[in-house]
Structure formats: C-alpha cells, structure tokens
Design a protein around this motif. Structure first.
Motif, short mmCIF file in Angstrom:
data_model
loop_
_atom_site.label_atom_id
_atom_site.label_comp_id
_atom_site.label_asym_id
_atom_site.label_seq_id
_atom_site.Cartn_x
_atom_site.Cartn_y
_atom_site.Cartn_z
N ASN A 1 0.81 -1.23 0.00
CA ASN A 1 0.00 0.00 0.00
C ASN A 1 0.84 1.27 0.00
OD1 ASN A 1 -2.68 0.85 -0.28
ND2 ASN A 1 -2.83 1.42 1.87
N ALA A 2 2.10 1.17 -0.43
CA ALA A 2 2.95 2.37 -0.51
C ALA A 2 2.67 3.18 -1.76
CB ALA A 2 4.43 1.97 -0.47
N GLY A 3 1.95 2.57 -2.72
CA GLY A 3 1.61 3.29 -3.95
C GLY A 3 2.37 2.82 -5.17
N MET B 1 -4.32 -3.22 -11.08
CA MET B 1 -5.16 -2.94 -9.91
C MET B 1 -4.40 -2.07 -8.92
SD MET B 1 -6.86 -5.58 -7.18
CE MET B 1 -7.78 -4.97 -5.76
N ALA B 2 -4.94 -0.89 -8.64
CA ALA B 2 -4.31 0.03 -7.68
C ALA B 2 -5.41 0.58 -6.78
CB ALA B 2 -3.59 1.16 -8.41
N GLN B 3 -5.52 0.01 -5.59
CA GLN B 3 -6.54 0.45 -4.65
C GLN B 3 -5.90 0.70 -3.30
OE1 GLN B 3 -9.90 -2.18 -4.42
NE2 GLN B 3 -10.08 -2.40 -6.64
N ASP B 4 -6.65 1.40 -2.45
CA ASP B 4 -6.17 1.64 -1.09
C ASP B 4 -6.43 0.39 -0.25
OD1 ASP B 4 -5.14 2.86 1.12
OD2 ASP B 4 -6.99 3.92 1.63
N LEU B 5 -5.78 -0.71 -0.67
CA LEU B 5 -5.93 -1.99 0.00
C LEU B 5 -4.55 -2.61 0.16
CD1 LEU B 5 -8.91 -3.73 -1.87
CD2 LEU B 5 -8.92 -2.89 0.48
N VAL C 1 9.73 2.35 -3.22
CA VAL C 1 8.62 3.29 -3.07
C VAL C 1 8.17 3.29 -1.60
CG1 VAL C 1 6.31 3.94 -3.85
CG2 VAL C 1 7.90 2.82 -5.43
N ARG C 2 8.18 4.48 -0.98
CA ARG C 2 7.79 4.60 0.42
C ARG C 2 6.58 5.52 0.56
NH1 ARG C 2 12.90 6.37 3.85
NH2 ARG C 2 11.28 6.33 5.45
N ASP C 3 5.69 5.15 1.45
CA ASP C 3 4.57 6.04 1.83
C ASP C 3 5.13 7.00 2.86
OD1 ASP C 3 2.37 7.33 2.79
OD2 ASP C 3 1.25 5.52 3.35
N ILE C 4 5.62 8.14 2.39
CA ILE C 4 6.34 9.05 3.28
C ILE C 4 5.39 9.77 4.24
CG2 ILE C 4 6.28 11.16 1.87
CD1 ILE C 4 9.34 9.58 3.69
N TRP D 1 9.93 8.83 -2.44
CA TRP D 1 9.08 9.23 -1.31
C TRP D 1 7.72 9.63 -1.86
CZ3 TRP D 1 12.48 12.26 2.76
CH2 TRP D 1 13.46 11.38 3.25
N ASN D 2 6.82 8.69 -1.85
CA ASN D 2 5.49 8.86 -2.45
C ASN D 2 4.50 9.48 -1.45
OD1 ASN D 2 3.51 8.64 -4.44
ND2 ASN D 2 2.90 6.59 -3.77
N LYS D 3 3.37 9.89 -1.98
CA LYS D 3 2.25 10.50 -1.23
C LYS D 3 2.67 11.84 -0.61
CE LYS D 3 0.16 5.96 -0.43
NZ LYS D 3 -0.63 5.09 0.44
N TRP D 4 3.55 12.55 -1.33
CA TRP D 4 4.01 13.87 -0.88
C TRP D 4 2.83 14.84 -0.78
CZ3 TRP D 4 9.00 14.68 0.63
CH2 TRP D 4 9.41 15.99 0.85
N ASP D 5 1.79 14.61 -1.59
CA ASP D 5 0.61 15.50 -1.59
C ASP D 5 -0.16 15.44 -0.28
OD1 ASP D 5 0.19 12.83 -2.70
OD2 ASP D 5 -1.93 13.39 -2.83
#
Length: 446
Positions: free
Chosen positions: A215-217, A231-235, A291-294, A338-342
């Motif tokens: 789930n890091a994206g 498939m790309a879901q918040d799972l 890929v990291r969920d920063i 470093w993903n999910k910077w938003d």
C-alpha cells in the motif's frame, strides 16, 4: 459448533481484531500495527467491529492469552456482535483450537488472514500454485483441528493406505503428495522464469523493479508511468503477481518496469518461501525503486521491513558497522521514491526536504503518484542512474547484425552511426555510443 467454526471466512463478517503486544518486539508501534491489521481484514472484505491490543507478559502454551484476557475478548465480541476473531500474531494449532472452544467463535491468526487475501488475489497460474502451496504448508500442522479423534482408523489396500492407517495420517500423506507436485510445477516455472531473465539480460532493455511496503503506492506509480491499468486500490496486497511494462526514459530508448508484491511485517514464513520465485524478479533488476509512503507515521519501520526482505534475497550487500548500526549497501543500485508527498502539510514537507538535502550519498525523489508531481524528475533520475557511469565507445558492426545494433540503441546513448565500408559479410557501420560498464559486459557477451 465445531462444524460452524470450520467454515470459510465470509465477506461482510464482523471481526474483532486482537493484537497480542509482546515485550521486546521491534516492529511497528501498537497503533500502526492495529491499523495494519484492520487494513488486512478490510482487504478480505471483513467488517472490523473493534480493534484492541492486549499486553502479553508470558505467552500461555495452550491459549496464548490468560484466562482474564480471554474473558475480556469474549465480552468485546458480545458487545460488538463479532462473529470472527483475528489474532494479529502467530497461533499454534492447539492455541487456535482452544481459543475457539473457549470463545465459541472462529479464530484466525495473522498467517491465516494473509493466506486468505493471497488466495483471493492471485491471478496467474503461478500465483495460484504458490498460494496453494502456502495454504497446504499452513494446514499440514493443523489437521488436529479437523480430526479430534486421533484413533479414528481407515483400512485399505495398496495406494489407498495400509490397514490401520489413521485418517489424519492419510490426510497428511495426501497433503505431502500434493505439495510435492506443486513444488515440481513451481520449479518448472522458476526454470522458465530464469530462461526469460537470461533472455532479458541479453536483450537490449534494462529492468527497473518497484519494491516497497504494501500500500505504498507502487501500482499507482506503475500505472502513471506506463499508462497501464494494474489494480491500484487503497488496500493491502492489491498486487500479488508481478507485472511488467515497457517505458521510455531520458537517455534510454526503452526500459522494463516491474511491479512486485508488497512487503509487510511478519510475513508468514510459508509465503516468504512460496513467493521467492516472484521476488526473484527483483534480483535480476538493473535498478530498484524503493517506493515509500512518506506520509505514513511508521514509514521508517516499514523501510526496515523492506530492507530486511531485500537482504534475505541477497539484493543488499554488506555494509553494516561492526556494532550492527547503519544500513547495508545495495548490491543493485537503489533510488528511494518518497510517495504520497501531496498528503504532507507545508511544515512537514519542508522538514523532509531538509532531510533529503542532508542525506549524502543517497538518491531520494519526492513524488505523488496520484497527481503526477515529481514523476518527470523521477524518470530523469532513473535515466541518469542507468547511464551515469557510461563511457564513449566506438564499434564497427555489420549492418545486418540487428541484435547488437538494437542493444546499443536501447542500452546506450548512440552519439553517431556512419558507414564504415564493407567486408565479406556485407556493409559495416561505425557506431559511437556511451555505454555503462555493466552494459559493455553484456554487449561483449552477445
């Protein structure tokens, strides 16, 4: 009651998540572990009625929890109308059976839950074989739950089992036989995959592997860069089977981007072994994008889990200090994404930019795979990484040698290509090209 408890985990069932908090554990903190366990339950379509952590001073051999703690779990089940209990840890077959008898509800542990998810998500024939092997390995030690009367006998002749063979022995033999068959089939898959890898190494395209905590994206980034519809879901565990697509990079005509299964803390040992063939794709990569969920508060702990798995695969070389501090140097070049910077606030983003500025010797690229922010910079960085040690070479190649010419165009940066006369084989071309050392070795082997 026993027959009801042996049914499959059903979607929509209300579940109580219980995290046995052991002393001295060095993984995610309690809140993060509970959130992850809830995420695992949601990934299989369960409804999480309540999640609770229970401190364990001394694990009980028969039940893991103490009598008072079991009563508290039972009360929580009644209050929340939970029909299923998920223990976010490992349970022995005896502990699982005893808890079910005391709580009058189905109990599954972390391994069983993850196996349920993998069983539902595996899409390819290889993935299904790997999941079945893991399931059988898990169930082999738990047949005592299905056969409480171990003296039960089944007579027979020849291949049906000798006289006096117990039912549980027959079942175990059948499981062993099936596991042996699956392992032989998976070995064939591994050989085929190895042949494909050998071809790719000789083929002109470098391989870039996406790795990271579940789930890091990774799949969202994969879709953004390739235009694919993976498939790309918040799972958790949205991706189980490796997927590959071609991408164009600055300075590199074509590269292969590989999306892999997400890592997780306390991955069941059955699955680590069963999915080794899938993860072996990472060992063949020219470059790894971690890929990291920063934005996740536990991003550092997640990073450690990923690096531990990569170390097991031999992707990380030696590099720790004598006292064990520090991180191993990657045997394959690695870029941290470093993903999910938003999702970061302005202050947190500024702090992390300072961190990046002071991380000497590491390559870190902040992005948002969802919005596309930073993805162009990532492609630039990947292209530079694949060509950074390139030197200028000049080769004279027969114009008809399409394989070697294609290799140079795809793996190197062709500066010029001109007529170089002829020989007995026909027209010749002089190609000036910038090639990295590793690509020069592969070109020489063609």
């Amino acid at each position: 009651m026993n027959d009801e408890l042996k049914g499959e985990v059903t979607r929509g069932a209300r579940a109580l998540v219980v995290y046995p908090q052991m002393r001295g554990r060095g993984d995610l903190d309690t809140e993060a572990r509970l959130e992850e366990a809830k995420g695992l339950a949601l990934a299989i379509g369960l409804v999480v009625a309540e999640a609770m952590a229970i401190p364990i001073r001394e694990p009980r051999a028969g039940t893991l929890f103490g009598e008072g703690q079991i009563q508290n779990i039972g009360v929580a089940c009644e209050l929340n109308e939970a029909e299923l209990i998920i223990v976010d840890g490992s349970l022995s077959a005896i502990q699982q059976r005893n808890l079910e008898e005391k709580l009058k509800r189905k109990v599954i542990d972390r391994t069983g839950l993850i196996l349920e998810i993998f069983g539902e998500r595996a899409a390819t024939a290889e993935g299904r074989l790997q999941v079945e092997l893991a399931h059988l390995d898990y169930q082999a030690g738990r047949l005592v739950r299905s056969w409480t009367h171990l003296e039960r006998q089944r007579g027979g002749f020849g291949f049906l089992g000798g006289p006096g063979e117990t039912q549980i022995e027959a079942d175990r033999r059948m499981i062993r036989d099936r596991m042996g068959k699956i392992r032989r089939e998976l070995e064939q898959v591994r050989r085929t995959r190895g042949l494909h890898r050998d071809r790719r190494e000789k083929a002109p395209w470098p391989i870039v592997a996406l790795v990271g905590y579940t789930n890091a994206g990774k799949s969202t980034l994969f879709n953004y860069l390739t235009g694919a519809q993976v498939m790309a879901q918040d799972l958790l565990f949205a991706t189980l089977d490796p997927t590959m697509r071609a991408i164009r990079l600055p300075g590199v005509e074509k590269a292969i981007l590989s999306d892999t299964v997400g890592f997780i803390s306390d991955l069941p040992t059955q699955l680590v072994a069963a999915f080794r063939a899938t993860l072996e794709e990472v060992t063949a990569a020219d470059l790894i994008l971690h890929v990291r969920d920063i934005a996740n508060p536990d991003t550092e702990a997640q990073k450690r889990q990923v690096l531990d798995v990569l170390a097991d695969l031999g992707v990380l070389g030696s590099g720790e200090n004598e006292d064990g501090a520090g991180e191993a140097e990657p045997a394959i070049p690695m870029i941290e994404v470093w993903n999910k910077w938003d999702l970061l606030g302005p202050e947190q983003a500024e702090e992390l930019r300072e961190v990046i500025a002071h991380r000497v010797g590491e390559t870190i690229v902040p992005i948002s795979a969802l919005t596309g922010m930073g993805c162009d910079a990532l492609l630039e960085t990947v292209g530079l990484s694949l060509t950074e040690d390139a030197k200028l070479y000049s080769f004279v190649i027969p114009a008809a040698d399409g394989q070697r010419l294609a290799f140079l165009h795809a793996r190197g940066d062709v500066v010029s290509e001109e007529d170089a006369g002829e020989n007995e084989q026909g027209p010749l071309l002089r190609v000036q090209v910038r090639l990295a050392d590793r690509e020069l070795g592969r070109f020489s082997a063609l």
